[in-house]
Design an enzyme around this catalytic site. Sequence first.
Site, PDB file in Angstrom:
ATOM      1  N   ARG A 244      58.921   3.826  11.671  1.00 30.90           N
ATOM      2  CA  ARG A 244      58.574   5.192  11.276  1.00 30.90           C
ATOM      3  C   ARG A 244      57.291   5.151  10.460  1.00 30.90           C
ATOM      4  NH1 ARG A 244      61.519   9.126   6.864  1.00 30.90           N
ATOM      5  NH2 ARG A 244      60.140   7.934   5.500  1.00 30.90           N
TER       6      ARG A 244
ATOM      7  N   TYR B  86      55.311  13.027   0.489  1.00 23.57           N
ATOM      8  CA  TYR B  86      56.616  12.466   0.855  1.00 23.57           C
ATOM      9  C   TYR B  86      56.467  11.078   1.492  1.00 23.57           C
ATOM     10  CZ  TYR B  86      60.578  11.396   3.805  1.00 23.57           C
ATOM     11  OH  TYR B  86      61.606  10.727   4.424  1.00 23.57           O
TER      12      TYR B  86
ATOM     13  N   ASP C 146      58.419  11.548  10.560  1.00 19.71           N
ATOM     14  CA  ASP C 146      59.312  12.529   9.932  1.00 19.71           C
ATOM     15  C   ASP C 146      58.475  13.625   9.296  1.00 19.71           C
ATOM     16  OD1 ASP C 146      61.273  13.886   8.557  1.00 19.71           O
ATOM     17  OD2 ASP C 146      62.153  12.090   7.626  1.00 19.71           O
TER      18      ASP C 146
ATOM     19  N   GLU D 228      60.546  14.013  13.948  1.00 22.92           N
ATOM     20  CA  GLU D 228      61.787  14.373  13.253  1.00 22.92           C
ATOM     21  C   GLU D 228      61.625  15.600  12.366  1.00 22.92           C
ATOM     22  OE1 GLU D 228      63.266  10.985  11.116  1.00 22.92           O
ATOM     23  OE2 GLU D 228      64.263  12.209   9.610  1.00 22.92           O
TER      24      GLU D 228
ATOM     25  N   ARG E 278      70.886  13.398  14.252  1.00 29.55           N
ATOM     26  CA  ARG E 278      70.542  12.520  13.120  1.00 29.55           C
ATOM     27  C   ARG E 278      71.596  12.461  12.025  1.00 29.55           C
ATOM     28  NH1 ARG E 278      67.573   9.368  11.436  1.00 29.55           N
ATOM     29  NH2 ARG E 278      66.487  10.408   9.723  1.00 29.55           N
TER      30      ARG E 278
ATOM     31  N   GLU F 273      68.495   4.302  11.917  1.00 33.13           N
ATOM     32  CA  GLU F 273      67.578   4.138  10.785  1.00 33.13           C
ATOM     33  C   GLU F 273      68.187   3.137   9.807  1.00 33.13           C
ATOM     34  OE1 GLU F 273      67.154   7.637   8.342  1.00 33.13           O
ATOM     35  OE2 GLU F 273      65.168   7.024   7.642  1.00 33.13           O
TER      36      GLU F 273
ATOM     37  N   TRP G 135      60.799  20.684   0.758  1.00 34.79           N
ATOM     38  CA  TRP G 135      60.541  19.244   0.542  1.00 34.79           C
ATOM     39  C   TRP G 135      61.140  18.468   1.656  1.00 34.79           C
ATOM     40  CZ3 TRP G 135      63.565  14.734  -0.166  1.00 34.79           C
ATOM     41  CH2 TRP G 135      62.799  13.558  -0.440  1.00 34.79           C
TER      42      TRP G 135
END
Length: 397
Positions: free
Chosen positions: A147, A159, A205, A231, A278, A334, A397
């Site tokens: 990722r 992030y 993501d 994602e 997920r 993950e 967020w």
Amino acid sequence: MRIVDAAVVVTSPGRNFVTLQLRTDAGLTGLGDATLNGRELAVAAYLSEHVVPLLIGTDAHAIEHTWQSLYRGAYWRRGPVTMAAIAAVDVALWDIKAQVAGLPLYQLLGGASRDRVATYGHASGRDLPELFDSIRARLAEGYPAVRVQTGVPGLQRVYAVAQPDADTVLPVVEDWDSAAYLRHLPGVFESVRNEFGPDLPLLHDVHHRLSPQQAARLGRDLEPYDLFWLEDVTPAEDQSALRLVRQHTTVPLAIGEVFNTVFDYQTLITERLIDFVRSPVTHFGGITAVKKLLDLAAVYGIRSGLHGPADISPVGMAAAVHLDLAVHNFGIQEFTGHPPAAAEVFRGGYTFRDGHLHPGEAPGLGVTLDLDAAAAYPYRRAYLPVNRLHDGSVHDW
Ligand code: CS2
Ligand code: MG
């Protein structure tokens, strides 16, 4: 076999974890993960005050009935606190049942559908050199997929790239600008592809930050770089948003780490708006619920990509690995590992080798909890970061 005792254990070996330990009159114990990042004590209180008193004296083998009783019997259904508590009970009961059978849990879920569980790891960097180093580090660790998260010019704290300040008590404030991000990200993926070639599976993501129009544009802009998945492109509670995204891009879409029940996926799955689900075992009501989700997803050719950051405890991760090994429509898991001290508290469980996980052959989940070690790491209040735009207003967020 009756449940005779339950302990809710809150411990912080490098980060907070909430664990439920159930004990039966046969002397067996089962473990379940109830960790909800930044809201740990809410789940611990829900378990201790409301759930545990209902469990004492009940049949430890009646997993489905117990699940339905805790879900339907509360009237206040769904939500992350409730579903994390139900998950912990469910996984602890599966752990016990598999120990009674003398089998690793995956055998009770249909047995192994594969030899090992492929994972992806996290790479991030403020700029390209830092990002390339991070990708190389994951590849050296054996990860078969990575990722990729990046800093954005003009933003100070982004992030997955910003390092948290030591000992912050209140939430870290990160900053955000969707337009700057949309301009910057495709070039980063072009550079990563040029550097690492066409074969490496790459993921990204978005963390629920874009409007449907912005997400559709990003999906289109990233198509040349052949992502494994994109994602959480839009805020997850709005299922219909993904209709617009899906109409405009062929990029594979993954979502669901903040979902708690199959109803959060109803439109997404039945209208084929996503490619990967997920939800972690820990926040979705346990193995019983995630197995049903994956069976529904399989009807539509949708695969798993269960959430597995460090805030899913070694107990929750073990449950995921048993399920991953067993289900046919597994996609990827993950996996970021845990702080080193967590290994003093949670013993045994899965092994990570050559970028793949295996749950092992011990009866049950295969994880034990060291209560003395847990007590040496008391709870510390912690928050997830928040996001602000340049004018100070709050963004997802
Ligand atoms: C992330 C998570 O792993 C992921 O995909 O979205 O790290 C998420 O930010 C945390 O689990 C929040 O607790
Ligand atoms: Mg995520």
